[in-house]
Design an enzyme around this catalytic site. Structure first.
Site, PDB file in Angstrom:
ATOM      1  N   LYS A   1       0.852  -1.072   0.237  1.00  0.00           N
ATOM      2  CA  LYS A   1       0.409   0.033  -0.191  1.00  0.00           C
ATOM      3  C   LYS A   1       0.766   1.474  -0.625  1.00  0.00           C
ATOM      4  CE  LYS A   1      -4.532  -1.845   2.167  1.00  0.00           C
ATOM      5  NZ  LYS A   1      -5.074  -1.835   2.822  1.00  0.00           N
TER       6      LYS A   1
ATOM      7  N   ASP B   1     -10.535   2.309   2.134  1.00  0.00           N
ATOM      8  CA  ASP B   1     -10.721   2.044   3.332  1.00  0.00           C
ATOM      9  C   ASP B   1     -11.201   2.347   4.847  1.00  0.00           C
ATOM     10  OD1 ASP B   1      -8.997  -0.658   2.925  1.00  0.00           O
ATOM     11  OD2 ASP B   1      -7.493   0.339   3.590  1.00  0.00           O
TER      12      ASP B   1
END
Ligand code: ATR
Length: 274
Positions: A65, A102
């Protein structure tokens, strides 16, 4: 056909292809979504080659990420705050947009559960990437107080310094902080079957507990502990997984699928496999 994938290492276990296949079938979008294994240290090459092969977007999972964050030409505000990217969109003009869905997926799941944050006392456990991703969106929901507890206190303190109103401390500090209405497990403890050392009276009357991790049954060791210590309602993170996928899908395709139906189907699928 427009190509998408989830990139990670490992990546075979990912539920994202199943989720996006359900989104595609429901919305009638002409697209395919697969898995893309990425050797460690080869993020750029792997992403470049997917792009040159017609890829339109990627979801990014562990441990890439931060690589995706650096790969993007432009970043959404929420990706900048999270310091990590879980969604890349390859634009027609050749640029790459990095987003992080997220936190939005997490808040969407709290809304689905009808668990309010506004005016509540909220405890977040953990100070890694998972915790970082939910702090800003949680704060935007205006909790009465947001306490960040971590085993390594210095990590919690460093993270809390980036946010104006978050108070950080250790698990040992918790007895002097009173009880909480919402307790969120953002540690990786559930993976190893460990519950953070919480005081027995941590839950206020009517309190709720959320674990960012998910399991086929919907229960984790932390959630079991919560139910046996006065917590009223619990949820694992499967709804957050579907929620973040829905946000990615919307970013790529401009349409929002029905995530409740997909969540139900995914839960049934996991239970049947277990
Ligand atoms: P992620 O990106 O998933 O958040 P991470 O950066 O490795 O992963 O962070 C894991 C978090 O879980 C950390 O907050 C870690 O605490 P430390 O910072 O003290 O290491 C926490 N954690 C892991 N195992 C734990 C355990 N058994 N008890 C309490 N906290 C735990």
């Amino acid at each position: 056909m427009d190509k998408y994938a989830v990139l990670g290492n490992p990546v075979n276990h990912s539920r994202s292809p199943a989720i996006h296949a359900m989104f595609r079938d429901e919305t009638g979008q002409d697209m395919e979504y697969g898995t893309l294994f990425c050797p460690l240290g080869s993020f750029r090459e792997t992403a470049d080659s997917f792009r040159s092969g017609g890829g339109r977007g990627l979801n990014i999972t562990v441990p890439f990420k931060e690589d995706a964050f650096r790969y993007a030409d432009t970043l959404t505000e929420r990706a900048k705050t999270a310091g990590a990217v879980n969604t890349l969109r390859f634009n027609d003009d050749g640029t790459v947009l990095g987003d992080n869905t997220d936190g939005a997926g997490f808040i969407a799941d709290l809304k689905r559960l009808k668990w309010p944050v506004s005016g509540k006392r909220v405890l977040v456990m953990g100070a890694g990437g998972a915790a970082r991703g939910i702090l800003m969106p949680l704060q935007e929901e205006r909790p009465l107080m947001l306490f960040l507890a971590n085993r390594t206190v210095s990590r919690a303190e460093a993270l809390a310094r980036e946010f104006p109103k978050i108070v950080a401390g250790s698990y040992e500090d918790l007895p002097s902080r009173g009880s909480f209405d919402l307790v969120i497990n953002a540690t990786s403890g559930s993976l190893s079957g460990t519950v953070p050392p919480l005081p027995d009276d941590i839950f206020a009357p009517g309190a709720r507990a959320y674990d960012l991790m998910y399991t086929p049954s919907g229960m984790t060791v932390f959630l079991e502990w919560a139910l046996s210590h006065g917590c009223c309602q619990v949820s694992d993170g499967l709804g957050m997984l579907v929620g973040q996928a829905k946000e990615s899908f919307r970013l790529w395709r401009g349409v929002s699928p029905d995530s409740e139906r997909v969540l139900k189907a995914l839960r049934e699928m996991l239970r049947a496999e277990a």
